[in-house]
Design an enzyme around this catalytic site. Structure first.
Site, PDB file in Angstrom:
ATOM      1  N   HIS A 109       0.451  -1.231   0.284  1.00  0.00           N
ATOM      2  CA  HIS A 109      -0.186   0.120   0.217  1.00  0.00           C
ATOM      3  C   HIS A 109       0.751   0.975   0.155  1.00  0.00           C
ATOM      4  CE1 HIS A 109       0.299  -0.449   4.675  1.00  0.00           C
ATOM      5  NE2 HIS A 109       0.460   0.895   4.499  1.00  0.00           N
ATOM      6  N   ASP A 139      -0.286  -7.551   1.655  1.00  0.00           N
ATOM      7  CA  ASP A 139       1.018  -6.103   1.562  1.00  0.00           C
ATOM      8  C   ASP A 139       2.515  -6.637   1.873  1.00  0.00           C
ATOM      9  OD1 ASP A 139       0.059  -3.927   1.164  1.00  0.00           O
ATOM     10  OD2 ASP A 139      -0.171  -3.310   3.691  1.00  0.00           O
ATOM     11  N   ASN A 212       5.110   4.982   9.016  1.00  0.00           N
ATOM     12  CA  ASN A 212       6.347   3.498   9.427  1.00  0.00           C
ATOM     13  C   ASN A 212       5.529   2.269   8.916  1.00  0.00           C
ATOM     14  OD1 ASN A 212       5.834   4.896  12.835  1.00  0.00           O
ATOM     15  ND2 ASN A 212       7.228   3.704  12.667  1.00  0.00           N
ATOM     16  N   SER A 213       4.727   2.282   8.263  1.00  0.00           N
ATOM     17  CA  SER A 213       4.016   1.831   6.976  1.00  0.00           C
ATOM     18  C   SER A 213       5.157   0.496   6.251  1.00  0.00           C
ATOM     19  CB  SER A 213       3.176   1.855   6.777  1.00  0.00           C
ATOM     20  OG  SER A 213       1.976   1.502   6.916  1.00  0.00           O
TER      21      SER A 213
END
Length: 450
Positions: A109, A139, A212-213
């Site tokens: 994402h 993801d 932070n992803s």
């Protein structure tokens, strides 16, 4: 009189404290100038160069509802929406897992729909990144840069992670580069959250926020135990519930992208459910956790290996299985053609079965991941657009609302959908009842879900 007794008591208490000081473990530690103060700094100095800042730019198709007044310009059968391409920019994090090859792992994402991906290292160098592959259902995405003198992070065996282990999150929340937060592992094997198609998350209370992803969750040795991917919070902020994709799961997916250029999901070929207290009582099981096998599909990996309905799968490759969702995620991400050793319970006795996984149909997912009322169905992207219902289990919620195998969902609330991603998004954003437009052979009908 009472005052004198109080003063005497206070004096005695003070005397006892002086003669019997607090035990050493209860005192505040004092470190002399010659002693080294405990710190995470030495580990972080070695690890943080492997965590990168990712910035992306591109364009996405945005749907807008057309005001009723304007629809008359198109006639009574005119469109109720219009689409347009809009530019976007985004920020995230990534982790270098191979210094020699320039491989960087991040969340799908973070880079989805991006035309331009830029990676900035801790030392300030910037590079254009190439997308090698991605898996929206789990993801995970793999990028590559051409650079020298990179630092890679060592991978931990995330299956050995325990609840209570210390965990450190490294990333770029809100664009604040190289931010480090700490906590513990709060839970393992989290699934059923509806965040991704295949969920087997590590939960942590280390602060994770937007940006932070794709960043790193590491242990005290600086080894990667997970890729930070999501948080649970009412307003999108940190409340101490964050989720990371286990390092082992990530590695299985990345290895497939490197070897095949795509994800080839593993399939066991069973239908099942979690072991519950009611099931334990009814079937006289001596376990409280695991994946119960309701049915073994013919001509499947499970039937070939000798699995039977009524079996309880309690471990996979030596690691405990706590739920059917956890088993499903581990099987799917291990990959087609791989072997797995399943620990099963049959007739009260434990045994081990070796199974060679088949390939799951491309894009096939459990419909319960899209909406609870679709539980019991498996779906995939249909050729020509829409979402095809591949399987419907008897007496399941999907069967009860009237879905049949080979139905194709072509729209929601009279808005057309092209694929699973659009179906999931529209049902997530629905308000009240949703009407699924179904194509069944040459017939069109509607199925309502709440």
């Amino acid at each position: 009189m009472n005052t004198k007794l109080s003063l005497v008591g206070a004096a005695i208490a003070a005397s006892l404290l002086l003669t019997n000081p607090a035990p050493a473990e209860a005192r505040i530690p004092f470190f002399s100038g010659e002693q080294e103060i405990p710190s995470l700094a030495p580990m972080l100095e070695q690890t943080t160069p492997a965590v990168v800042h990712i910035s992306v730019a591109g364009s996405r198709e945005v749907r807008q509802r057309l005001p009723e007044a304007f629809r008359y310009f198109f006639g009574q059968r005119g469109p109720n929406e219009y689409r347009e391409e809009r530019p976007f920019k985004g920020l995230g994090s990534g982790v270098i897992i191979s210094a020699d090859n320039g491989y960087i792992v991040t969340n799908n994402h973070v880079i989805q729909d991006a035309d331009d991906i830029e990676v900035r290292l801790k030392d300030g160098r910037t590079f254009k990144a190439k997308k090698l592959g991605a898996d929206p259902e789990s993801d995970i995405a793999l990028l590559q840069i051409e650079a020298k003198n990179l630092t890679e992070v060592k991978l931990a065996n995330s299956d050995k992670t325990r609840v209570g282990d210390y965990a450190i999150a490294i990333g770029n929340p809100f664009g604040l580069e190289q931010t480090v937060t700490s906590g513990i592992i709060s839970a393992l094997g989290r699934g059923g959250l509806g965040i991704e198609g295949f969920e087997d998350f590590i939960q942590t209370d280390a602060a994770i926020n937007s940006g932070n992803s794709g960043g790193a969750l590491v242990n005290l040795r600086g080894e990667l135990i997970g890729i930070n991917t999501a948080i649970l919070g009412p307003n999108g902020g940190n409340i101490g519930i964050g989720f990371a994709i286990p390092a082992n799961m990530m590695k299985n997916l990345v290895d497939q992208i490197i070897e095949h250029g795509e994800i080839r999901r593993g399939s066991l070929g069973i239908r099942g459910q979690d072991v519950t207290s009611d099931l334990t009582e009814a079937m006289h099981l001596n376990v409280s956790r695991g994946a119960f096998v309701n049915e073994v599909l013919p001509d499947s990996a499970a039937s070939e290996a000798g699995l039977e309905s009524g079996d309880v799968i309690i471990s996979m490759n030596g690691n405990k299985i706590n739920s059917f969702m956890e088993l499903r995620a581990k099987v799917a991400t291990l990959g087609a053609g791989r072997e797995a050793k399943l620990g099963i319970l049959r007739d009260g006795k434990e045994r081990t079965v070796t199974v060679k996984l088949r390939e799951l149909a491309t894009g096939q997912v459990a419909a319960s991941q899209v909406h609870p009322m679709l539980e019991g169905a498996e779906m995939s992207n249909a050729e020509g657009g829409g979402v095809k219902i591949d399987i419907v289990e008897n007496n399941s919620p999907a069967a009860q609302i009237g879905l049949l195998a080979d139905d194709v969902i072509v729209g929601v609330n009279r808005q057309r959908i092209a694929n699973l991603a659009e179906l999931r998004k529209m049902l997530e954003n629905r308000d009240g009842v949703a009407a699924l437009n179904i194509r069944r052979g040459n017939t069109n009908l509607y199925v309502l879900i709440r």
